[in-house]
Motif scaffolding. Structure first.
Motif, PDB file in Angstrom:
ATOM      1  N   MET A   1       0.833  -1.204   0.000  1.00 39.18           N
ATOM      2  CA  MET A   1       0.000   0.000   0.000  1.00 39.18           C
ATOM      3  C   MET A   1       0.866   1.252   0.000  1.00 39.18           C
ATOM      4  O   MET A   1       1.796   1.372   0.790  1.00 39.18           O
ATOM      5  N   LYS A   2       0.572   2.142  -0.933  1.00 38.83           N
ATOM      6  CA  LYS A   2       1.377   3.363  -1.055  1.00 38.83           C
ATOM      7  C   LYS A   2       1.007   4.367   0.034  1.00 38.83           C
ATOM      8  O   LYS A   2      -0.162   4.525   0.363  1.00 38.83           O
ATOM      9  N   ALA A   3       2.011   5.037   0.573  1.00 35.76           N
ATOM     10  CA  ALA A   3       1.744   6.040   1.596  1.00 35.76           C
ATOM     11  C   ALA A   3       1.622   7.427   0.977  1.00 35.76           C
ATOM     12  O   ALA A   3       1.144   8.362   1.609  1.00 35.76           O
ATOM     13  N   ALA A   4       2.082   7.593  -0.288  1.00 39.24           N
ATOM     14  CA  ALA A   4       2.018   8.904  -0.934  1.00 39.24           C
ATOM     15  C   ALA A   4       1.664   8.722  -2.400  1.00 39.24           C
ATOM     16  O   ALA A   4       2.021   7.699  -3.001  1.00 39.24           O
ATOM     17  N   CYS A   5       0.940   9.674  -2.957  1.00 43.54           N
ATOM     18  CA  CYS A   5       0.653   9.583  -4.377  1.00 43.54           C
ATOM     19  C   CYS A   5       0.574  10.968  -4.997  1.00 43.54           C
ATOM     20  O   CYS A   5       0.398  11.971  -4.301  1.00 43.54           O
ATOM     21  N   LEU A   6       0.746  11.011  -6.307  1.00 45.63           N
ATOM     22  CA  LEU A   6       0.708  12.271  -7.046  1.00 45.63           C
ATOM     23  C   LEU A   6      -0.583  12.302  -7.869  1.00 45.63           C
ATOM     24  O   LEU A   6      -0.884  11.378  -8.612  1.00 45.63           O
ATOM     25  N   VAL A   7      -1.344  13.385  -7.677  1.00 48.75           N
ATOM     26  CA  VAL A   7      -2.641  13.512  -8.334  1.00 48.75           C
ATOM     27  C   VAL A   7      -2.619  14.751  -9.224  1.00 48.75           C
ATOM     28  O   VAL A   7      -2.114  15.794  -8.821  1.00 48.75           O
ATOM     29  N   ALA A   8      -3.134  14.645 -10.447  1.00 54.18           N
ATOM     30  CA  ALA A   8      -3.242  15.816 -11.317  1.00 54.18           C
ATOM     31  C   ALA A   8      -4.711  16.169 -11.493  1.00 54.18           C
ATOM     32  O   ALA A   8      -5.569  15.280 -11.566  1.00 54.18           O
TER      33      ALA A   8
ATOM     34  N   LYS B   1       0.106  25.288  -9.783  1.00 52.07           N
ATOM     35  CA  LYS B   1      -0.221  25.326  -8.360  1.00 52.07           C
ATOM     36  C   LYS B   1      -0.248  23.912  -7.817  1.00 52.07           C
ATOM     37  O   LYS B   1      -0.781  23.011  -8.462  1.00 52.07           O
ATOM     38  N   ALA B   2       0.308  23.719  -6.652  1.00 50.18           N
ATOM     39  CA  ALA B   2       0.261  22.392  -6.046  1.00 50.18           C
ATOM     40  C   ALA B   2      -0.178  22.511  -4.597  1.00 50.18           C
ATOM     41  O   ALA B   2      -0.055  23.569  -3.988  1.00 50.18           O
ATOM     42  N   GLY B   3      -0.707  21.421  -4.062  1.00 44.27           N
ATOM     43  CA  GLY B   3      -1.117  21.387  -2.668  1.00 44.27           C
ATOM     44  C   GLY B   3      -1.175  19.938  -2.227  1.00 44.27           C
ATOM     45  O   GLY B   3      -0.816  19.040  -2.989  1.00 44.27           O
ATOM     46  N   SER B   4      -1.610  19.710  -1.004  1.00 40.75           N
ATOM     47  CA  SER B   4      -1.673  18.316  -0.577  1.00 40.75           C
ATOM     48  C   SER B   4      -2.831  18.103   0.384  1.00 40.75           C
ATOM     49  O   SER B   4      -3.349  19.054   0.953  1.00 40.75           O
ATOM     50  N   PHE B   5      -3.254  16.851   0.491  1.00 45.10           N
ATOM     51  CA  PHE B   5      -4.233  16.480   1.510  1.00 45.10           C
ATOM     52  C   PHE B   5      -3.958  15.039   1.928  1.00 45.10           C
ATOM     53  O   PHE B   5      -3.274  14.284   1.215  1.00 45.10           O
ATOM     54  N   ARG B   6      -4.435  14.678   3.120  1.00 44.06           N
ATOM     55  CA  ARG B   6      -4.242  13.326   3.633  1.00 44.06           C
ATOM     56  C   ARG B   6      -5.588  12.665   3.746  1.00 44.06           C
ATOM     57  O   ARG B   6      -6.550  13.260   4.229  1.00 44.06           O
TER      58      ARG B   6
ATOM     59  N   THR C   1      -0.958  10.233   1.769  1.00 43.32           N
ATOM     60  CA  THR C   1      -0.736  11.659   1.535  1.00 43.32           C
ATOM     61  C   THR C   1      -0.756  11.917   0.032  1.00 43.32           C
ATOM     62  O   THR C   1       0.063  11.368  -0.704  1.00 43.32           O
ATOM     63  N   CYS C   2      -1.711  12.712  -0.403  1.00 40.79           N
ATOM     64  CA  CYS C   2      -1.837  12.968  -1.826  1.00 40.79           C
ATOM     65  C   CYS C   2      -1.323  14.354  -2.143  1.00 40.79           C
ATOM     66  O   CYS C   2      -1.828  15.340  -1.630  1.00 40.79           O
ATOM     67  N   GLN C   3      -0.320  14.405  -2.999  1.00 41.92           N
ATOM     68  CA  GLN C   3       0.125  15.696  -3.520  1.00 41.92           C
ATOM     69  C   GLN C   3      -0.677  15.953  -4.780  1.00 41.92           C
ATOM     70  O   GLN C   3      -0.751  15.089  -5.663  1.00 41.92           O
TER      71      GLN C   3
ATOM     72  N   GLN D   1       2.248  13.386 -19.261  1.00 42.02           N
ATOM     73  CA  GLN D   1       3.119  12.394 -19.875  1.00 42.02           C
ATOM     74  C   GLN D   1       4.441  12.224 -19.144  1.00 42.02           C
ATOM     75  O   GLN D   1       4.943  11.118 -19.021  1.00 42.02           O
ATOM     76  N   LEU D   2       5.012  13.329 -18.641  1.00 42.16           N
ATOM     77  CA  LEU D   2       6.350  13.249 -18.051  1.00 42.16           C
ATOM     78  C   LEU D   2       6.323  12.943 -16.563  1.00 42.16           C
ATOM     79  O   LEU D   2       7.136  12.191 -16.062  1.00 42.16           O
ATOM     80  N   ALA D   3       5.373  13.591 -15.821  1.00 43.53           N
ATOM     81  CA  ALA D   3       5.360  13.385 -14.373  1.00 43.53           C
ATOM     82  C   ALA D   3       4.630  12.100 -14.001  1.00 43.53           C
ATOM     83  O   ALA D   3       4.766  11.619 -12.885  1.00 43.53           O
ATOM     84  N   GLN D   4       3.871  11.526 -14.946  1.00 45.80           N
ATOM     85  CA  GLN D   4       3.179  10.262 -14.715  1.00 45.80           C
ATOM     86  C   GLN D   4       2.434  10.217 -13.386  1.00 45.80           C
ATOM     87  O   GLN D   4       2.764   9.415 -12.519  1.00 45.80           O
ATOM     88  N   PRO D   5       1.444  11.082 -13.189  1.00 49.40           N
ATOM     89  CA  PRO D   5       0.704  11.094 -11.932  1.00 49.40           C
ATOM     90  C   PRO D   5       0.012   9.746 -11.693  1.00 49.40           C
ATOM     91  O   PRO D   5      -0.323   9.029 -12.638  1.00 49.40           O
ATOM     92  N   ASP D   6      -0.158   9.403 -10.404  1.00 51.86           N
ATOM     93  CA  ASP D   6      -0.817   8.142 -10.055  1.00 51.86           C
ATOM     94  C   ASP D   6      -2.303   8.175 -10.415  1.00 51.86           C
ATOM     95  O   ASP D   6      -2.883   7.143 -10.736  1.00 51.86           O
ATOM     96  N   VAL D   7      -2.903   9.366 -10.286  1.00 46.87           N
ATOM     97  CA  VAL D   7      -4.319   9.519 -10.615  1.00 46.87           C
ATOM     98  C   VAL D   7      -4.518  10.859 -11.326  1.00 46.87           C
ATOM     99  O   VAL D   7      -3.913  11.851 -10.938  1.00 46.87           O
ATOM    100  N   VAL D   8      -5.338  10.879 -12.363  1.00 46.26           N
ATOM    101  CA  VAL D   8      -5.736  12.133 -12.988  1.00 46.26           C
ATOM    102  C   VAL D   8      -7.221  12.333 -12.721  1.00 46.26           C
ATOM    103  O   VAL D   8      -8.039  11.474 -13.056  1.00 46.26           O
ATOM    104  N   VAL D   9      -7.549  13.448 -12.068  1.00 40.86           N
ATOM    105  CA  VAL D   9      -8.950  13.780 -11.848  1.00 40.86           C
ATOM    106  C   VAL D   9      -9.368  14.747 -12.948  1.00 40.86           C
ATOM    107  O   VAL D   9      -8.775  15.814 -13.086  1.00 40.86           O
TER     108      VAL D   9
END
Lengths: 78, 612
Positions: B1-8, B42-47, B52-54, B79-87
């Motif tokens: 289970m991942k503890a952090a992920c990148l979301v676009a 712009k970037a931000g994060s939430f848990r 922890t999702c950036q 394409q380059l940053a390969q986010p874990d999830v795209v909303v």
């Protein structure tokens, strides 16, 4: 006939684009693909810019851009 | 289970994407550069559920075909940053257009969630959306939200984390393998899906937005209405700022006496007391007392109009004039930003793709007065108006004078653009497409907080860190004497012939030169200069200020030309640095010379005409 020739409130069906390059791509991305119904909504003095209804949104185009969108005018609402 | 992920976060403009972003991240936001282009994201994060999702807010785009810098940035990031999830944030009331972008995203990645936003609006329009059918058609999770009311945000977070962890595996349904994903094919598919999941959309030309636009965009009433609205905003600012300004001035005056007493009790000598209190403290408190109240009123009002959807309408109404000047339609928007801050206006010129027209927008931006110059216009407008037409009520007269100044600055922008596109920057204007989104009632509470944090405090802080050292420097120049005359007076005397020719005087020119770091400090510098020759006075209110100015030979022409010069002179240091960064070093000098030339010419002509 082109988008620029539509009178206020008149509907038309997009037939194609005479625009080239990035403008062509841009207009296609906004949904001005063949078969799309459009309506001229509001016009500034002299007709440029004019606001058009396209696929649920309203976009204003200047006359030189609108005249690169070919339409078939319709009498009734689409 | 991942503890952090990148979301676009992707989506069309005006779908409430930033509302979603703000709601998800709260105040945990920052801007940063990401792989690919130099567009700041712009970037931000939430848990949520131990993860922890950036989250990165991509620019609002209609497509990913890379026809504009924003699209390129969005596409590069996916394409380059390969986010874990795209909303993909979709507008429930404008499904076809949103689905067109969503389908493009699904062609790049299957790790996607569709956030069907503005559901409250869709309910109001009785669109009857079938969410599970939409999920079936797309093959990815669909979460209905109404971000402005906080609806559906927890479900959205659940879906993001589940997709990131692999508990949910979206299986997007793409176009048939033998079909090229062209705009036509994508729109045809989007149309098909929209027909299956939603009722007929509202007819165009009906409803609140169309009704209001019939008036706001009317060839006859559009511009008078905009002017009336601007006058209303100015009136509220001027009338509303007067009393708090006075209170602050009095409070700071008491503070000054306390500070003096404290320094005296500590045994501080005059050479320490005077620069600290009379220079630094007075410079600082003047800027706060004069600037804070109007800004605290003007910025929120401006933001409310912006959020309501008024700015694109202004651009629509003014576009005819900008077309004639050979300028880009979006220049009306960068000009509007300039009313807040010219440096911000110069940065905003990035929205203009064509380099030539972007340059025109950058070079002419300083011709409209920023918030640092509004107080000068208001103060001088009040003084000039009360001298020229004593019968008129004070605030009304100053509103009219400031309004006239603003109209003049817009005319100067158009004339200068015409001049530039006819000479230095010749060429064909590029295309201009402007979306007129539906009017939406702004969330007043959020606007008040955000405009205070993002705009008022930011501008005030900049003014304060500049005003303090400048106050000190000016005090030193005003009090260090060479052959019995203060240095400041030497400099002013040397500038006096030029100043007089312009209907001003040497001290005024000097104040504008020393005010290069920030326009806010021009008046305090001027006062220190005038007062250094005389006994030190307390400047409690406008009548005291007027008395000082009259004692220094001011006529109504001086006040008028002071306003003209405040409108048209070199940009402040911050703006110049911004121009260097945005347009390159070789455009800094032209950008400084252009408004200065306009100001010198106008002042000179006015001085000649009046003296005839």
């Amino acid at each position: 006939m082109t988008l620029a020739d539509l009178t206020r409130g008149q509907w038309g069906l997009v037939q194609g684009l005479s625009a080239q390059g990035t403008l062509r791509q841009r207009l296609l991305d906004l949904g001005l693909v063949p078969g799309t119904p459009v309506q001229a909504l509001f016009a500034a003095k002299g007709g440029s810019p004019t606001a058009y209804y396209v696929r649920g949104s309203v976009f204003a185009l200047r006359g030189d851009t609108a005249s690169q969108v070919l339409v078939e005018p319709k009498e009734e609402a689409l | 289970m991942k503890a952090a992920c990148l979301v676009a976060l992707a989506g069309n403009p005006n779908t409430g994407k930033s509302t979603i972003f703000n709601a998800l991240t709260g105040l945990k936001q920052h801007t940063g550069n990401w792989p690919g282009k130099t567009v700041e994201l712009k970037a931000g994060s939430f848990r949520h559920q131990g993860c922890t999702c950036q989250i990165v807010d991509l620019p609002g785009t209609y497509s990913l075909t890379a026809a504009s810098p924003e699209e390129e940035a969005a596409r590069d990031f996916l394409q380059l940053a390969q986010p874990d999830v795209v909303v993909v944030v979709a507008d429930a009331t404008c499904l076809q257009r949103s689905l067109h972008l969503a389908l493009q995203v699904l062609h790049l990645t299957s790790q996607a969630v569709l956030c069907l936003n503005l559901m409250d609006e869709a309910r109001r329009q009785r669109l009857g959306l079938d969410v599970s059918r939409l999920e079936e058609e797309l093959g990815v999770p669909v979460i209905p939200t109404a971000a402005a009311r906080g609806e559906g945000l927890d479900a959205l977070k659940d879906a993001i984390v589940q997709v990131a962890q692999g508990q949910l595996k979206p299986a997007p349904k793409l176009l048939p393998p033998d079909t090229e994903p062209t705009a036509s094919a994508l729109y045809r598919r989007a149309e098909q899906i929209a027909e299956r999941v939603a009722g007929a959309p509202a007819r165009p030309g009906t409803g609140f937005t169309a009704g209001l636009d019939r008036l706001v965009l009317s060839p006859r009433w559009g511009i008078p209405l905009m002017l009336a609205l601007l006058a209303g905003v100015l009136w509220l600012t001027i009338v509303g700022a007067g009393y708090p300004s006075q209170l602050l001035t009095e409070a700071f005056w008491h503070g000054e006496r306390l500070l003096s007493a404290l320094l005296a009790a500590l045994g501080a000598p005059p050479w320490l007391h005077d620069p600290l209190v009379l220079g630094l403290y007075r410079g600082l408190t003047w800027v706060v007392a004069v600037m804070l109240p109007p800004m605290a009123i003007f910025f929120p009002l401006f933001t409310l109009l912006e959020d309501f959807g008024f700015l694109p309408r202004i651009a629509f109404n003014l576009d005819r004039l900008f077309q004639r000047s050979g300028a880009h339609g979006k220049q009306a928007l960068t000009m509007a930003m300039g009313f807040g801050c010219n440096a911000a206006g110069v940065v905003a010129a990035r929205i203009i793709d064509a380099p030539r027209e972007r340059l025109v927008a950058i070079l002419t931006n300083n011709l409209v007065p920023c918030n640092g110059r509004f107080p000068i216009l208001i103060i001088m407008g009040t003084i000039a108006a009360s001298a020229a037409a004593p019968g008129l009520s004070g605030s009304l007269a100053s509103v009219l004078v400031v309004l006239a100044a603003l109209v003049l600055s817009v005319l100067a922008t158009l004339a200068a653009s015409r001049l530039l596109t006819g000479t230095l920057l010749k060429g064909e204007p590029s295309y201009f497409i402007l979306e007129l989104p539906p009017y939406r009632w702004p969330k007043v509470g959020t606007v008040l907080v955000r405009s205070f944090l993002d705009r008022t405090l930011a501008v005030l802080w900049r003014a304060v860190i500049v005003a303090a050292p400048c106050g000190l420097l000016t005090w030193i120049l005003a009090n260090v004497s060479v052959s019995q005359t203060p240095l400041l007076a030497h400099l002013a005397r040397w500038l006096d012939p030029l100043g007089r020719a312009l209907g001003l005087d040497g001290m005024i020119l000097l104040a504008f030169i020393l005010g290069l770091p920030a326009n806010e400090i021009v008046i305090p510098i001027l006062l220190m200069g005038y007062l250094s020759a005389n006994a030190l006075l307390e400047v409690q209110d406008l009548s005291a200020l007027k008395a000082i100015l009259t004692a220094n030979g001011w006529s109504w022409l001086t006040a008028l030309n002071f306003m003209v010069f405040a409108l048209f002179h070199w940009p402040c240091a911050t703006t110049l640095l911004t121009i260097k960064r945005e347009a390159g070093a070789r455009w800094v000098l032209p950008a400084a010379l252009l408004p200065t030339a306009v100001g010198v010419l106008l002042c000179f002509l006015l001085a000649i005409i009046v003296k005839l």
